[in-house]
Write a protein that holds these residues in place. Structure first.
Motif, PDB file in Angstrom:
ATOM      1  N   LYS A   1      33.168  38.275  43.852  1.00  0.00           N
ATOM      2  CA  LYS A   1      33.385  38.531  42.436  1.00  0.00           C
ATOM      3  C   LYS A   1      34.861  38.809  42.178  1.00  0.00           C
ATOM      4  O   LYS A   1      35.623  39.131  43.075  1.00  0.00           O
ATOM      5  N   ARG A   2      35.229  38.680  40.891  1.00  0.00           N
ATOM      6  CA  ARG A   2      36.581  39.013  40.468  1.00  0.00           C
ATOM      7  C   ARG A   2      36.507  39.870  39.221  1.00  0.00           C
ATOM      8  O   ARG A   2      35.489  39.885  38.507  1.00  0.00           O
ATOM      9  N   ALA A   3      37.582  40.589  38.964  1.00  0.00           N
ATOM     10  CA  ALA A   3      37.666  41.417  37.764  1.00  0.00           C
ATOM     11  C   ALA A   3      38.939  41.055  37.009  1.00  0.00           C
ATOM     12  O   ALA A   3      40.014  40.916  37.604  1.00  0.00           O
ATOM     13  N   SER A   4      38.810  40.887  35.708  1.00  0.00           N
ATOM     14  CA  SER A   4      39.965  40.634  34.847  1.00  0.00           C
ATOM     15  C   SER A   4      40.448  41.969  34.305  1.00  0.00           C
ATOM     16  O   SER A   4      39.672  42.717  33.697  1.00  0.00           O
ATOM     17  N   ILE A   5      41.712  42.249  34.551  1.00  0.00           N
ATOM     18  CA  ILE A   5      42.281  43.561  34.254  1.00  0.00           C
ATOM     19  C   ILE A   5      43.375  43.436  33.203  1.00  0.00           C
ATOM     20  O   ILE A   5      44.219  42.543  33.271  1.00  0.00           O
ATOM     21  N   GLU A   6      43.382  44.339  32.244  1.00  0.00           N
ATOM     22  CA  GLU A   6      44.441  44.387  31.232  1.00  0.00           C
ATOM     23  C   GLU A   6      45.229  45.684  31.400  1.00  0.00           C
ATOM     24  O   GLU A   6      44.638  46.771  31.481  1.00  0.00           O
TER      25      GLU A   6
ATOM     26  N   ARG B   1      36.488  42.337  32.101  1.00  0.00           N
ATOM     27  CA  ARG B   1      35.206  41.726  32.472  1.00  0.00           C
ATOM     28  C   ARG B   1      35.173  41.489  33.978  1.00  0.00           C
ATOM     29  O   ARG B   1      36.209  41.456  34.638  1.00  0.00           O
ATOM     30  N   THR B   2      33.974  41.304  34.506  1.00  0.00           N
ATOM     31  CA  THR B   2      33.791  40.907  35.902  1.00  0.00           C
ATOM     32  C   THR B   2      32.978  39.614  35.908  1.00  0.00           C
ATOM     33  O   THR B   2      32.203  39.353  34.984  1.00  0.00           O
ATOM     34  N   SER B   3      33.172  38.809  36.944  1.00  0.00           N
ATOM     35  CA  SER B   3      32.465  37.527  36.999  1.00  0.00           C
ATOM     36  C   SER B   3      32.302  37.090  38.447  1.00  0.00           C
ATOM     37  O   SER B   3      33.093  37.455  39.320  1.00  0.00           O
ATOM     38  N   LYS B   4      31.254  36.299  38.673  1.00  0.00           N
ATOM     39  CA  LYS B   4      31.029  35.727  39.996  1.00  0.00           C
ATOM     40  C   LYS B   4      31.937  34.520  40.179  1.00  0.00           C
ATOM     41  O   LYS B   4      32.196  33.770  39.237  1.00  0.00           O
TER      42      LYS B   4
ATOM     43  N   ALA C   1      52.504  39.764  32.955  1.00  0.00           N
ATOM     44  CA  ALA C   1      53.042  41.003  32.411  1.00  0.00           C
ATOM     45  C   ALA C   1      52.009  41.739  31.566  1.00  0.00           C
ATOM     46  O   ALA C   1      52.254  42.863  31.131  1.00  0.00           O
ATOM     47  N   GLY C   2      50.849  41.113  31.348  1.00  0.00           N
ATOM     48  CA  GLY C   2      49.808  41.757  30.553  1.00  0.00           C
ATOM     49  C   GLY C   2      48.613  42.226  31.346  1.00  0.00           C
ATOM     50  O   GLY C   2      47.788  42.990  30.854  1.00  0.00           O
ATOM     51  N   GLY C   3      48.524  41.779  32.618  1.00  0.00           N
ATOM     52  CA  GLY C   3      47.388  42.178  33.432  1.00  0.00           C
ATOM     53  C   GLY C   3      47.305  41.355  34.699  1.00  0.00           C
ATOM     54  O   GLY C   3      48.259  40.669  35.081  1.00  0.00           O
ATOM     55  N   MET C   4      46.160  41.407  35.358  1.00  0.00           N
ATOM     56  CA  MET C   4      45.963  40.645  36.584  1.00  0.00           C
ATOM     57  C   MET C   4      44.479  40.390  36.802  1.00  0.00           C
ATOM     58  O   MET C   4      43.619  41.011  36.157  1.00  0.00           O
ATOM     59  N   SER C   5      44.188  39.481  37.701  1.00  0.00           N
ATOM     60  CA  SER C   5      42.821  39.221  38.135  1.00  0.00           C
ATOM     61  C   SER C   5      42.703  39.687  39.580  1.00  0.00           C
ATOM     62  O   SER C   5      43.543  39.346  40.418  1.00  0.00           O
ATOM     63  N   LEU C   6      41.672  40.484  39.877  1.00  0.00           N
ATOM     64  CA  LEU C   6      41.485  41.069  41.203  1.00  0.00           C
ATOM     65  C   LEU C   6      40.217  40.531  41.854  1.00  0.00           C
ATOM     66  O   LEU C   6      39.207  40.308  41.189  1.00  0.00           O
ATOM     67  N   PHE C   7      40.276  40.361  43.162  1.00  0.00           N
ATOM     68  CA  PHE C   7      39.058  40.096  43.923  1.00  0.00           C
ATOM     69  C   PHE C   7      38.367  41.433  44.189  1.00  0.00           C
ATOM     70  O   PHE C   7      39.007  42.411  44.578  1.00  0.00           O
ATOM     71  N   ILE C   8      37.063  41.471  43.954  1.00  0.00           N
ATOM     72  CA  ILE C   8      36.294  42.688  44.207  1.00  0.00           C
ATOM     73  C   ILE C   8      35.729  42.609  45.624  1.00  0.00           C
ATOM     74  O   ILE C   8      34.961  41.692  45.934  1.00  0.00           O
TER      75      ILE C   8
ATOM     76  N   SER D   1      31.859  46.790  47.070  1.00  0.00           N
ATOM     77  CA  SER D   1      32.586  47.547  46.049  1.00  0.00           C
ATOM     78  C   SER D   1      32.215  46.982  44.682  1.00  0.00           C
ATOM     79  O   SER D   1      31.690  45.875  44.573  1.00  0.00           O
ATOM     80  N   PHE D   2      32.470  47.761  43.636  1.00  0.00           N
ATOM     81  CA  PHE D   2      32.188  47.266  42.296  1.00  0.00           C
ATOM     82  C   PHE D   2      33.059  48.019  41.293  1.00  0.00           C
ATOM     83  O   PHE D   2      33.608  49.095  41.591  1.00  0.00           O
TER      84      PHE D   2
END
Length: 223
Positions: free
Chosen positions: A189-194, A178-181, A135-142, A146-147
Motif C-alpha cells: 500500500k501507499r499513502a498520499s501525504i500533504e 488517502r491510502t491505496s493498494k 514541495a506540497g507533499g509526498m507519497s509513502l510506501f506503507i 504497518s498502517f
C-alpha cells in the motif's frame, strides 16, 4: 510578472553530473532578451565567469501571483552597459512551466522517512521510503504490518541528499490524504501525504530539490 531586480535562480549540471546552483537577478528586459547579473555560486559565494553558450535551468517566483516559473535558457553573450551583464533569450509563454501555489512538481525519488502519528493511539511509528516528493507533499510506501489512517495528522522526519554531498534534515507536520493498494503488488500500500503549516523557507528548499532532480533526469534523457 517580471520586475527589474527580481531574483533569478540558475542551476546547471557539470561534467561530474553534479548540480551547481547560482543566484542572480534580472537587471534589464526588452521585447526579445533578458539581461541578468553575473551569477554568484551559492556554495562559494563568489561571482562566476560564464562563457557564451552555457545552458542553465532557471526559476523565479512571480511578483504578483507568487507562482514558481521554471524554464531552460542559455547565455547568448556577455554585455556591458552601466554594469557587466549576461544576455539570455526571453522565454516565451510556452517555454515556461508555471506552478501555482500548492500545485508543485512531483518527482519520483526514494527518500528515507520516519512517520510518527500526532496521537500514538492511532498507529505505531514506522520507517519507510517515499515513492515521490514535491514541495506540497509526498507519497509513502506503507510497510507490511504497518498502517496509517486517512485524515490523520502526522509528523515526518526525512533528509534530502544533494549531489554536492550536503544533507538537509526536515521535521514536518503533515496530513494523510488517502491510502491505496498498489496495482500488481500483493499486500503493498501507499499513502498520499500533504504537508501542513510548512514555512516558506522549507517550501523553497523542496522546490529547488525537485527542480534539481528534474534537471538530472533531463540530462539523462528521461524527461
Amino acid at each position: 510578472m517580471i520586475q527589474i531586480g527580481m531574483p533569478l535562480s540558475l542551476e546547471k549540471v557539470d561534467d561530474n553530473n553534479e548540480i551547481i546552483s547560482y543566484r542572480s537577478r534580472i537587471v534589464e528586459v526588452d521585447d526579445t532578451y533578458w539581461y541578468i547579473d553575473y551569477p554568484v555560486n551559492e556554495k562559494t559565494g563568489k561571482v562566476t565567469f560564464v562563457l557564451d553558450g552555457v545552458k542553465f535551468a532557471a526559476w523565479f517566483v512571480g511578483a504578483k501571483d507568487q507562482a514558481v516559473y521554471r524554464f531552460f535558457t542559455e547565455v547568448l553573450e556577455r554585455v556591458y552597459k552601466e554594469i557587466p551583464m549576461l544576455k539570455i533569450k526571453k522565454p516565451m509563454a510556452g517555454e515556461m512551466n508555471r506552478i501555482q501555489r500548492r500545485q508543485y512538481v512531483r518527482v519520483e525519488t526514494a527518500v528515507n522517512v520516519a512517520c510518527h502519528p500526532k496521537n500514538e493511539e492511532i498507529f505505531k511509528p514506522f520507517v519507510t521510503v517515499s515513492e515521490d516528493i514535491s514541495a506540497g507533499g509526498m507519497s509513502l510506501f506503507i510497510p507490511k504490518n504497518s498502517f496509517v489512517e486517512e485524515n490523520a495528522e502526522i509528523n515526518l522526519f526525512f533528509a534530502l541528499n544533494y549531489s554536492d554531498g550536503s544533507i538537509t534534515y526536515f521535521e514536518q507536520k503533515a496530513k494523510v490524504i488517502r491510502t491505496s493498494k498498489m496495482k500488481g503488488v500483493e499486500h503493498k500500500k501507499r499513502a498520499s501525504i500533504e504537508f501542513i503549516d510548512i514555512d516558506e523557507k522549507t517550501r523553497q528548499t523542496l522546490v529547488r530539490f525537485c527542480f534539481q532532480q528534474q534537471l538530472k533526469m533531463k540530462k539523462k534523457g528521461i524527461l
